[in-house]
Write a protein that holds these residues in place. Sequence first.
Motif, PDB file in Angstrom:
ATOM      1  N   ALA A 284       6.249   7.990   9.195  1.00 43.21           N
ATOM      2  CA  ALA A 284       6.720   8.081   7.811  1.00 43.21           C
ATOM      3  C   ALA A 284       5.830   9.007   6.994  1.00 43.21           C
ATOM      4  O   ALA A 284       6.283   9.616   6.020  1.00 43.21           O
ATOM      5  N   GLN A 285       4.569   9.121   7.391  1.00 41.70           N
ATOM      6  CA  GLN A 285       3.667  10.007   6.641  1.00 41.70           C
ATOM      7  C   GLN A 285       4.088  11.456   6.823  1.00 41.70           C
ATOM      8  O   GLN A 285       4.099  12.234   5.861  1.00 41.70           O
TER       9      GLN A 285
ATOM     10  N   LYS B 242       0.832  -1.207   0.000  1.00 38.92           N
ATOM     11  CA  LYS B 242       0.000   0.000   0.000  1.00 38.92           C
ATOM     12  C   LYS B 242       0.870   1.262   0.000  1.00 38.92           C
ATOM     13  O   LYS B 242       0.606   2.197  -0.758  1.00 38.92           O
ATOM     14  N   SER B 243       1.883   1.285   0.848  1.00 45.17           N
ATOM     15  CA  SER B 243       2.727   2.484   0.936  1.00 45.17           C
ATOM     16  C   SER B 243       3.431   2.769  -0.389  1.00 45.17           C
ATOM     17  O   SER B 243       3.491   3.910  -0.851  1.00 45.17           O
TER      18      SER B 243
ATOM     19  N   ARG C  31       2.894   5.951  -3.283  1.00 40.22           N
ATOM     20  CA  ARG C  31       4.032   6.781  -3.691  1.00 40.22           C
ATOM     21  C   ARG C  31       4.289   6.684  -5.191  1.00 40.22           C
ATOM     22  O   ARG C  31       4.770   7.635  -5.815  1.00 40.22           O
TER      23      ARG C  31
ATOM     24  N   THR D 284      -2.550   7.988   4.643  1.00 36.20           N
ATOM     25  CA  THR D 284      -1.358   8.193   3.817  1.00 36.20           C
ATOM     26  C   THR D 284      -1.660   9.175   2.686  1.00 36.20           C
ATOM     27  O   THR D 284      -0.876  10.115   2.444  1.00 36.20           O
TER      28      THR D 284
ATOM     29  N   ILE E 243       4.439  -1.245  13.007  1.00 33.01           N
ATOM     30  CA  ILE E 243       3.312  -0.539  13.634  1.00 33.01           C
ATOM     31  C   ILE E 243       1.953  -1.080  13.166  1.00 33.01           C
ATOM     32  O   ILE E 243       1.055  -1.279  13.983  1.00 33.01           O
TER      33      ILE E 243
ATOM     34  N   GLU F 295       1.158   5.487  18.962  1.00 30.13           N
ATOM     35  CA  GLU F 295       0.612   5.861  17.644  1.00 30.13           C
ATOM     36  C   GLU F 295      -0.624   5.034  17.271  1.00 30.13           C
ATOM     37  O   GLU F 295      -1.452   5.452  16.478  1.00 30.13           O
TER      38      GLU F 295
ATOM     39  N   ARG G 147      -1.976  12.833   4.260  1.00 27.07           N
ATOM     40  CA  ARG G 147      -0.777  13.514   4.769  1.00 27.07           C
ATOM     41  C   ARG G 147       0.233  13.769   3.648  1.00 27.07           C
ATOM     42  O   ARG G 147       0.824  14.844   3.572  1.00 27.07           O
TER      43      ARG G 147
ATOM     44  N   LYS H 252      -4.821   5.644  14.709  1.00 30.63           N
ATOM     45  CA  LYS H 252      -4.948   5.002  13.392  1.00 30.63           C
ATOM     46  C   LYS H 252      -6.422   5.038  12.966  1.00 30.63           C
ATOM     47  O   LYS H 252      -7.183   5.852  13.480  1.00 30.63           O
TER      48      LYS H 252
ATOM     49  N   LYS I   6       7.026   9.537  15.508  1.00 33.55           N
ATOM     50  CA  LYS I   6       7.652   8.527  14.651  1.00 33.55           C
ATOM     51  C   LYS I   6       6.659   8.242  13.540  1.00 33.55           C
ATOM     52  O   LYS I   6       5.799   7.380  13.678  1.00 33.55           O
TER      53      LYS I   6
ATOM     54  N   ARG J 227       9.505   3.819   7.783  1.00 37.47           N
ATOM     55  CA  ARG J 227       9.607   3.294   6.418  1.00 37.47           C
ATOM     56  C   ARG J 227      10.168   4.358   5.485  1.00 37.47           C
ATOM     57  O   ARG J 227       9.818   5.544   5.597  1.00 37.47           O
TER      58      ARG J 227
HETATM   59  O1  S3P Z   1       3.861   6.225   5.153  1.00 37.66           O
HETATM   60  C1  S3P Z   1       3.061   5.271   5.042  1.00 37.66           C
HETATM   61  O2  S3P Z   1       2.761   4.757   3.951  1.00 37.66           O
HETATM   62  C2  S3P Z   1       2.467   4.736   6.287  1.00 37.66           C
HETATM   63  C3  S3P Z   1       3.005   5.068   7.506  1.00 37.66           C
HETATM   64  C4  S3P Z   1       2.458   4.623   8.793  1.00 37.66           C
HETATM   65  O3  S3P Z   1       1.721   5.672   9.373  1.00 37.66           O
HETATM   66  P1  S3P Z   1       2.406   6.832  10.255  1.00 37.66           P
HETATM   67  O4  S3P Z   1       3.305   7.615   9.414  1.00 37.66           O
HETATM   68  O5  S3P Z   1       1.234   7.651  10.763  1.00 37.66           O
HETATM   69  O6  S3P Z   1       3.128   6.111  11.364  1.00 37.66           O
HETATM   70  C5  S3P Z   1       1.555   3.414   8.625  1.00 37.66           C
HETATM   71  O7  S3P Z   1       0.844   3.189   9.815  1.00 37.66           O
HETATM   72  C6  S3P Z   1       0.585   3.592   7.480  1.00 37.66           C
HETATM   73  O8  S3P Z   1      -0.202   2.436   7.325  1.00 37.66           O
HETATM   74  C7  S3P Z   1       1.316   3.812   6.180  1.00 37.66           C
END
Ligand code: S3P
Length: 429
Positions: A169-170, A23-24, A28, A96, A315, A339, A99, A343, A167, A195
Amino acid sequence: MGKVTLSPYNGALSGELAVPGDKSVSHRSVILGSLANGTTKVTNFLDGEDCLRTINAFRSMGVSIKKEGSSLTIEGKGISALKEPTEPLYFGNSGTTTRLMLGILAGLEFFTTVYGDNSLSNRPMDRVVNPLRLMKAAIDGRNGGSLLPLAIRGEKLQGINYTLPVKSAQVKSAILLAGILAEGKTTVTEKAQTRDHTENMLEAFGADIRRDGLTTTVTSSKPLQASDVNVPGDISSAAFFLAAGAIVPGSNIRLTKVGLNKTRTGIIDVLIDMGANIKVENQQSVSGELIGDINIQFSNLQSTTIEGEIIPRLIDEIPIIALLATQAEGKTIIKDAEELRVKETDRIAAVVDVLTKLGANIEGTDDGLIIYGKTSLTGGKISSYNDHRIAMMGAIASLIAKEEVIIDDATSISISYPSFFDHLQSITK
Ligand SMILES: O=C(O)C1=C[C@@H](OP(=O)(O)O)[C@@H](O)[C@H](O)C1
Ligand SMILES: C=C(OP(=O)(O)O)C(=O)O
């Protein structure tokens, strides 16, 4: 899909599965393909609802994105070709999308409004809005701009030097994406490695990006150039079948071409630590990301403690790890995972509620969970909280429950794993 009733299952699980695309990485690929110059072809794209929100956002800004099954062709014409959308952008359930898109919309010199579903409308956006405002973004919205809906008046942004207080990645990705639209340098430092798919893909698309440990710097000096993306299998989806294989007696499952980026493999480390029979094979690099096959067999699991730097690396897997822990001997402690409270739902509260209803011995703490194993699960009626990862955890729990498990509504599974029940069926007898 609605309500799902799952009967007790008595066999083992066996067979091979290729879980859907990550998914991430899928989000992107659409974002960078749309900002770049040239044609980006994406294969193994996740055909889940959240990723479709990201596609729709760029289509609304005039980008041609053709989708055939899990393949995309994105005709990027560069950042300056993006057009002001005439309608509000709907981001559904996707944190995602929201943000990362905020980082971009803040730097595009036109006006946009964005909104989401009930869950997304309650998730914190100030974590992105605050640093973007430091970059001179003009964003307003509910609760001073910390909750959707938000309105963004795009501006020429200024680079910043920012240390992430969460912490996430978003948040990191939002600032880096804003940084490629901003004047001057943008530097982001994180306290623990999250990530890094955005960084990997920015490199592949030719951005000016430098990485030094937990610090990343970008500038707008090099326009992005199209680059094909072959999306790895999603380890966060694979996690449900890794857990199933480890807890259903007699099981032996192989998951192929799963993403093994080390910022995502906390679940594998935890399974090894709990004593699982797990093997990773055929590792290779594809589109700048490591992939491989994972073999998992039924295992006698031991409890563990999960805390600190591993948390961002697993996470999204904590709900399914909690289920694993109900089948491990001893007390499993999960800490530093506050965190989870923000969610798709409060996942600490949801996991405690669901697993307690199924007969587990589990407590929530401010920042995690304590699970006392090993307990046999009874069955019962549970709520998915409209959260895909809670619904899938409940479905996997049904495989070891003595009675029926009834999930009130499993529709949310299509957010990240539309073929979940087909895949589950394919490895049962
Ligand atoms: O950057 C991403 O693709 C993601 C980052 C994580 O969230 P956070 O950045 O809020 O920790 C994760 O929980 C989400 O499912 C996907
Ligand atoms: C938290 C998740 O996604 P998002 O933040 O994109 O809604 C998830 O998929 O578990």
